[in-house]
Design a protein around this motif. Structure first.
Motif, PDB file in Angstrom:
ATOM      1  N   LYS A  58       0.793  -1.222   0.000  1.00 64.40           N
ATOM      2  CA  LYS A  58       0.000   0.000   0.000  1.00 64.40           C
ATOM      3  C   LYS A  58       0.835   1.288   0.000  1.00 64.40           C
ATOM      4  CE  LYS A  58      -3.677  -2.534   0.172  1.00 64.40           C
ATOM      5  NZ  LYS A  58      -4.449  -2.738  -1.061  1.00 64.40           N
ATOM      6  N   LYS A  59       2.152   1.196  -0.159  1.00 64.12           N
ATOM      7  CA  LYS A  59       2.977   2.386  -0.271  1.00 64.12           C
ATOM      8  C   LYS A  59       4.298   2.041  -0.938  1.00 64.12           C
ATOM      9  CE  LYS A  59       5.364   2.178   4.182  1.00 64.12           C
ATOM     10  NZ  LYS A  59       5.689   2.917   5.414  1.00 64.12           N
ATOM     11  N   THR A  60       4.985   3.054  -1.389  1.00 67.42           N
ATOM     12  CA  THR A  60       6.286   2.863  -2.021  1.00 67.42           C
ATOM     13  C   THR A  60       7.364   3.519  -1.174  1.00 67.42           C
ATOM     14  OG1 THR A  60       6.215   4.913  -3.276  1.00 67.42           O
ATOM     15  CG2 THR A  60       5.213   2.969  -4.299  1.00 67.42           C
ATOM     16  N   ASN A  61       8.579   3.321  -1.590  1.00 66.91           N
ATOM     17  CA  ASN A  61       9.713   3.975  -0.945  1.00 66.91           C
ATOM     18  C   ASN A  61      10.120   5.186  -1.778  1.00 66.91           C
ATOM     19  OD1 ASN A  61      11.389   3.829   1.336  1.00 66.91           O
ATOM     20  ND2 ASN A  61      13.089   3.069   0.118  1.00 66.91           N
ATOM     21  N   THR A  62       9.101   5.906  -2.255  1.00 69.31           N
ATOM     22  CA  THR A  62       9.319   6.939  -3.266  1.00 69.31           C
ATOM     23  C   THR A  62       8.730   8.279  -2.851  1.00 69.31           C
ATOM     24  OG1 THR A  62       9.242   5.238  -4.982  1.00 69.31           O
ATOM     25  CG2 THR A  62       8.983   7.519  -5.696  1.00 69.31           C
ATOM     26  N   ILE A  63       9.449   9.347  -3.205  1.00 75.04           N
ATOM     27  CA  ILE A  63       9.011  10.715  -2.960  1.00 75.04           C
ATOM     28  C   ILE A  63       8.804  11.412  -4.302  1.00 75.04           C
ATOM     29  CG2 ILE A  63       9.637  12.943  -1.928  1.00 75.04           C
ATOM     30  CD1 ILE A  63       9.188  10.671   0.101  1.00 75.04           C
ATOM     31  N   GLY A  64       7.744  12.181  -4.417  1.00 75.11           N
ATOM     32  CA  GLY A  64       7.499  12.962  -5.624  1.00 75.11           C
ATOM     33  C   GLY A  64       8.102  14.351  -5.496  1.00 75.11           C
ATOM     34  N   VAL A  65       8.731  14.819  -6.563  1.00 70.23           N
ATOM     35  CA  VAL A  65       9.306  16.169  -6.598  1.00 70.23           C
ATOM     36  C   VAL A  65       8.724  16.887  -7.814  1.00 70.23           C
ATOM     37  CG1 VAL A  65      11.403  17.554  -6.671  1.00 70.23           C
ATOM     38  CG2 VAL A  65      11.441  15.317  -5.547  1.00 70.23           C
ATOM     39  N   VAL A  66       8.082  18.029  -7.577  1.00 72.63           N
ATOM     40  CA  VAL A  66       7.428  18.771  -8.654  1.00 72.63           C
ATOM     41  C   VAL A  66       8.043  20.165  -8.743  1.00 72.63           C
ATOM     42  CG1 VAL A  66       5.237  19.612  -9.585  1.00 72.63           C
ATOM     43  CG2 VAL A  66       5.292  17.514  -8.194  1.00 72.63           C
ATOM     44  N   VAL A  67       8.614  20.492  -9.918  1.00 73.76           N
ATOM     45  CA  VAL A  67       9.233  21.810 -10.119  1.00 73.76           C
ATOM     46  C   VAL A  67       8.695  22.435 -11.395  1.00 73.76           C
ATOM     47  CG1 VAL A  67      11.344  21.202  -8.878  1.00 73.76           C
ATOM     48  CG2 VAL A  67      11.216  20.812 -11.348  1.00 73.76           C
ATOM     49  N   PRO A  68       8.735  23.767 -11.500  1.00 74.37           N
ATOM     50  CA  PRO A  68       8.188  24.433 -12.685  1.00 74.37           C
ATOM     51  C   PRO A  68       9.143  24.576 -13.855  1.00 74.37           C
ATOM     52  CG  PRO A  68       8.729  26.057 -11.032  1.00 74.37           C
ATOM     53  CD  PRO A  68       9.014  24.719 -10.414  1.00 74.37           C
ATOM     54  N   GLU A  69      10.466  24.547 -13.575  1.00 69.35           N
ATOM     55  CA  GLU A  69      11.450  24.750 -14.650  1.00 69.35           C
ATOM     56  C   GLU A  69      12.652  23.850 -14.420  1.00 69.35           C
ATOM     57  OE1 GLU A  69      11.950  29.115 -16.141  1.00 69.35           O
ATOM     58  OE2 GLU A  69      11.751  29.190 -13.961  1.00 69.35           O
ATOM     59  N   ILE A  70      12.632  22.663 -14.977  1.00 70.38           N
ATOM     60  CA  ILE A  70      13.734  21.731 -14.733  1.00 70.38           C
ATOM     61  C   ILE A  70      15.015  22.195 -15.410  1.00 70.38           C
ATOM     62  CG2 ILE A  70      13.360  20.226 -16.747  1.00 70.38           C
ATOM     63  CD1 ILE A  70      13.849  17.852 -14.835  1.00 70.38           C
ATOM     64  N   ASN A  71      14.898  23.053 -16.436  1.00 71.51           N
ATOM     65  CA  ASN A  71      16.085  23.550 -17.147  1.00 71.51           C
ATOM     66  C   ASN A  71      16.723  24.750 -16.448  1.00 71.51           C
ATOM     67  OD1 ASN A  71      13.796  25.099 -17.820  1.00 71.51           O
ATOM     68  ND2 ASN A  71      14.823  25.927 -19.623  1.00 71.51           N
ATOM     69  N   ASN A  72      16.098  25.244 -15.381  1.00 68.21           N
ATOM     70  CA  ASN A  72      16.647  26.360 -14.625  1.00 68.21           C
ATOM     71  C   ASN A  72      17.624  25.820 -13.581  1.00 68.21           C
ATOM     72  OD1 ASN A  72      17.126  28.521 -12.828  1.00 68.21           O
ATOM     73  ND2 ASN A  72      15.114  29.403 -13.245  1.00 68.21           N
ATOM     74  N   PRO A  73      18.889  26.271 -13.593  1.00 68.64           N
ATOM     75  CA  PRO A  73      19.881  25.781 -12.632  1.00 68.64           C
ATOM     76  C   PRO A  73      19.445  25.925 -11.177  1.00 68.64           C
ATOM     77  CG  PRO A  73      20.943  27.081 -14.343  1.00 68.64           C
ATOM     78  CD  PRO A  73      19.468  27.245 -14.545  1.00 68.64           C
ATOM     79  N   PHE A  74      18.600  26.908 -10.895  1.00 69.56           N
ATOM     80  CA  PHE A  74      18.072  27.105  -9.545  1.00 69.56           C
ATOM     81  C   PHE A  74      17.386  25.834  -9.055  1.00 69.56           C
ATOM     82  CE2 PHE A  74      14.483  28.222  -6.777  1.00 69.56           C
ATOM     83  CZ  PHE A  74      15.108  28.982  -5.795  1.00 69.56           C
ATOM     84  N   PHE A  75      16.529  25.269  -9.884  1.00 65.73           N
ATOM     85  CA  PHE A  75      15.808  24.055  -9.495  1.00 65.73           C
ATOM     86  C   PHE A  75      16.693  22.821  -9.617  1.00 65.73           C
ATOM     87  CE2 PHE A  75      12.393  27.016 -10.697  1.00 65.73           C
ATOM     88  CZ  PHE A  75      11.713  27.034  -9.489  1.00 65.73           C
TER      89      PHE A  75
END
Length: 341
Positions: A58-75
């Motif tokens: 009923k669960k994974t060993n996984t975390i979701g990461v959501v960002v708006p600009e993957i090509n931006n070095p900041f993210f």
């Protein structure tokens, strides 16, 4: 053809349920039977599916990461920090890029929930004007911990890690003033985002604290893109009473300014001083010395991941007391802030 649990059961002469108990280390299995199953697994070179195991648990060993600009070095650096802590705790990451699109963000949240992840780290792309009932309902009813990274969800409260944008902008503009600049322009980010509002507030605060009038004609509203900053910089350079310095509210917009300077043969800082918010690694590589406010991006990723792990270890899907951490940016001076008469 992939080996299945049925293949292992047939090879070991046991039931499918017995193989499942061995794989998931659940339920009683005789030692002799367990050895048969493990032998069959080895001989058939079977690799258990992480997804299948997660469905049974009923669960994974996984975390979701959501960002708006993957090509931006900041993210990119934030993700690096997140990944370092995730590796230490044997956690996997699913990365979603929204391209600053609210519909894509909504789709990503729904997808991650279906993947039975343990929690989500997110920099919301949604702005004050973008929120709708479906988005708010989705993010508030994920049923898993959510930690914000330098972004806010209007009308909702979540744990989060943020940069002190007001201080960063204030320090940048104060430095320009200390160098002798009084005509200082700003190129803001999208004004429906809190970081952009806070950076503008820091800019105004520095001017007020040093008794320099705030001139509305020196406030230019950008959108975090280099294309918009390029057009704005062209406008600035055509002004009759143009500023002697520009504070630029994001790293990507600095690139747009540099392009416009190059086309107009503007030398930094002889013809125009500049300080940006967040570093642009490519400028360091080519030896262009541009001063910037350095947001502690890797530290932010680490702090957010540690915060999420603390929540998970507490066993709570929601927090009764919301915890927020504000990290201080640092000013990195490379000479582009100078005032040259």
């Amino acid at each position: 053809m992939a080996v299945t649990i049925d293949d292992i059961a047939k090879a070991a002469g046991v039931s499918r349920a017995t193989v499942s108990r061995v794989l998931n280390d659940s339920g009683y299995v005789k030692d002799e039977t367990r050895k048969k199953v493990l032998k069959a697994i080895k001989e058939l070179n079977y690799t258990p599916s992480a997804i299948a195991r997660s469905l049974s648990k009923k669960k994974t060993n996984t975390i979701g990461v959501v960002v708006p600009e993957i090509n931006n070095p900041f993210f990119g650096e934030i993700i690096k920090g997140v990944n370092q802590v995730a590796d230490e705790h044997n956690l996997n990451l699913i990365l979603c890029n929204t391209d600053e699109d609210v519909d894509k963000e909504l789709k990503a949240l729904k997808l991650l929930k279906e993947q039975r992840i343990q929690g989500i780290l997110i920099t919301p792309t949604s702005t004050d004007s973008d929120y709708n009932s479906e988005y708010l309902w989705t993010i508030e009813n994920l049923g898993i911990p959510v930690v914000l990274i330098d972004g806010h969800v209007k009308y909702s409260n979540f744990n989060g890690v943020f940069i002190d944008h007001i201080k960063g902008a204030y320090d940048a503009v104060k430095t320009l003033i200390d160098e002798g600049h009084e005509k200082i322009a700003i190129i803001t980010g999208r004004m429906d985002s809190r970081p952009a509002k806070e950076r503008l507030a820091g800019y105004k605060k520095a001017l007020k604290m040093h008794n320099i009038p705030i001139r509305e004609e020196y406030i230019f509203y950008g959108d975090y893109t280099h294309e918009k900053a390029y057009k704005i910089t062209k406008e600035i350079l055509k002004m009759k009473d143009r500023p002697t310095a520009i504070f630029v509210s994001s790293n990507m917009m600095v690139l747009g300014c540099i392009k416009a300077f190059d086309e107009e043969n503007i030398q930094i800082p002889k013809d125009m001083a500049i300080i940006g918010f967040d570093k642009v690694e490519v400028l360091n590589i080519i030896g262009m010395n541009i001063s910037f406010i350095n947001g502690p991006t890797i530290e932010m990723g680490k702090t957010a991941m540690n915060m999420l792990i603390d929540i998970l270890q507490s066993g709570k899907t929601t927090e009764t007391e919301i915890k927020t951490i504000k990290l201080l940016p640092q000013l990195v001076l490379k000479g582009s802030e100078k005032f040259i008469e």
